[in-house]
Write an enzyme that holds these catalytic residues in place. Structure first.
Site, PDB file in Angstrom:
ATOM      1  N   SER A 118       0.808  -1.209   0.000  1.00 53.22           N
ATOM      2  CA  SER A 118       0.000   0.000   0.000  1.00 53.22           C
ATOM      3  C   SER A 118       0.844   1.263   0.000  1.00 53.22           C
ATOM      4  O   SER A 118       0.313   2.359  -0.090  1.00 53.22           O
ATOM      5  CB  SER A 118      -0.932   0.003   1.214  1.00 53.22           C
ATOM      6  OG  SER A 118      -0.206  -0.214   2.401  1.00 53.22           O
ATOM      7  N   HIS A 139      -2.126  -2.868  -6.131  1.00 52.91           N
ATOM      8  CA  HIS A 139      -2.656  -2.529  -4.819  1.00 52.91           C
ATOM      9  C   HIS A 139      -4.175  -2.636  -4.807  1.00 52.91           C
ATOM     10  O   HIS A 139      -4.875  -1.753  -5.291  1.00 52.91           O
ATOM     11  CB  HIS A 139      -2.190  -1.112  -4.433  1.00 52.91           C
ATOM     12  CG  HIS A 139      -2.696  -0.651  -3.108  1.00 52.91           C
ATOM     13  ND1 HIS A 139      -2.907   0.676  -2.805  1.00 52.91           N
ATOM     14  CD2 HIS A 139      -3.036  -1.342  -1.985  1.00 52.91           C
ATOM     15  CE1 HIS A 139      -3.353   0.784  -1.573  1.00 52.91           C
ATOM     16  NE2 HIS A 139      -3.446  -0.425  -1.054  1.00 52.91           N
ATOM     17  N   GLU A 151      -4.984  -0.076  -7.719  1.00 61.69           N
ATOM     18  CA  GLU A 151      -3.906   0.832  -8.108  1.00 61.69           C
ATOM     19  C   GLU A 151      -2.809   0.011  -8.770  1.00 61.69           C
ATOM     20  O   GLU A 151      -2.279  -0.917  -8.159  1.00 61.69           O
ATOM     21  CB  GLU A 151      -3.318   1.537  -6.875  1.00 61.69           C
ATOM     22  CG  GLU A 151      -3.913   2.861  -6.551  1.00 61.69           C
ATOM     23  CD  GLU A 151      -3.144   3.584  -5.457  1.00 61.69           C
ATOM     24  OE1 GLU A 151      -2.848   4.774  -5.639  1.00 61.69           O
ATOM     25  OE2 GLU A 151      -2.848   2.976  -4.411  1.00 61.69           O
ATOM     26  N   ASN A 189      -3.073   6.195  -0.655  1.00 54.83           N
ATOM     27  CA  ASN A 189      -2.625   6.427   0.714  1.00 54.83           C
ATOM     28  C   ASN A 189      -1.898   7.751   0.904  1.00 54.83           C
ATOM     29  O   ASN A 189      -1.833   8.262   2.024  1.00 54.83           O
ATOM     30  CB  ASN A 189      -1.764   5.260   1.185  1.00 54.83           C
ATOM     31  CG  ASN A 189      -2.634   4.087   1.577  1.00 54.83           C
ATOM     32  OD1 ASN A 189      -3.596   4.238   2.304  1.00 54.83           O
ATOM     33  ND2 ASN A 189      -2.319   2.911   1.072  1.00 54.83           N
TER      34      ASN A 189
END
Length: 284
Positions: A118, A139, A151, A189
């Protein structure tokens, strides 16, 4: 691609295995802990049963999906015919580097190596292999069977062909892949964790209570879950690890983890996984 190897049978690993198996890929779920493997298969079974009950899939689809999953505690054996390997172990740089070095040795030359990280640099993971053009980030979001986003993170040397293959396979899972470049935290993130961190600071500084902070974000910004509740769901240890990657990667104090977050992780209050974080949860 036919043979998918998923390393790590935790929450993310079993969710990824679920998604691939339901879409008729042959999946080997690998973990050194037999209990983790058995728990993962039980979780997949329960989640598929829930889909059957909601009439999202047919009973035969559940049976077929479960038959597509093979459990293994032997990494070397599992990798012999791998087309795609997805690493889904703990969010720890050295553990991932060590694993990528190992899987690179045992996979066929055509195998693509993906990480579900992540926040950790794909370029760094690729650097310990002899196939950096075939290393990529994939991800998935939690819970994997429900969330549409993947992702797709392009490392410094990731080839266009590798990106194209991973974008295609994500679509075959009925996911929406979004390509991003390899910077700390990527996109999801890099934006989410500072928001969660700021919510923790607001609670830490007494601006408002936890329920009030979460209510403002749910009602005012139409978030399905408040940031403190979401932090508990993700795991406070995971939030802290990602914030440290952002802080180390950018050297910018705006990413510095709130002292309260650090203290809670040190105390073992990690959220839902320990039944206590910002909120207290009933034991399963």
């Amino acid at each position: 691609m036919k043979q998918i190897i998923i390393i790590g049978a935790g929450t993310m690993g079993n969710g990824i295995a679920h998604s691939f198996a339901l879409h008729n890929f042959q999946v080997s779920l690998v973990d050194t802990n037999p209990d983790s493997l058995n728990n993962a298969l039980q979780t997949i079974d329960q989640n598929l049963s829930r889909k059957v009950k909601k009439e999202l899939i047919q009973p035969l689809q559940k049976v077929q999906a479960l038959s597509n999953i093979k459990l293994s505690s032997s990494l070397k054996e599992s990798l012999k015919e791998a087309d795609l390997v997805i690493e889904a172990i703990t969010e720890n740089l050295e553990a991932k580097r060590s694993l990528f070095r190992e899987i690179d040795q045992f996979c066929p030359s055509h195998t693509i190596l993906a990480s579900n990280t992540s926040s950790i640099s794909i370029t760094t993971l690729a650097s310990v292999t002899k196939r950096p053009k075939q290393v990529i980030g994939m991800h998935f979001m939690n819970p994997v069977p429900v969330m549409k986003l993947v992702e797709v993170i392009r490392g410094y040397e990731t080839s266009d062909a590798t990106v194209s293959q991973i974008m295609s396979i994500a679509r075959k899972l009925d996911k929406t892949p979004v390509e991003v470049n390899d910077f700390p935290g990527f996109i999801a993130n890099r934006i989410l964790m500072p928001m969660i961190n700021e919510a923790i600071y607001a609670f830490y500084e007494g601006v408002a209570g936890k329920e009030e902070i979460d209510e403002v974000m749910k009602l005012g910004m139409a978030h399905p879950m408040g940031p403190l509740q979401l932090a508990d769901f993700i795991g406070l240890d995971v939030c802290l690890a990602i914030l440290r990657v952002l802080y180390d990667g950018f050297g910018n104090p705006k990413y510095a983890p709130c002292p309260l977050l650090t203290k809670m992780v040190t105390a073992g209050k990690l959220g839902r996984k320990t039944n206590e974080g910002f909120y207290v949860y009933d034991k399963a």
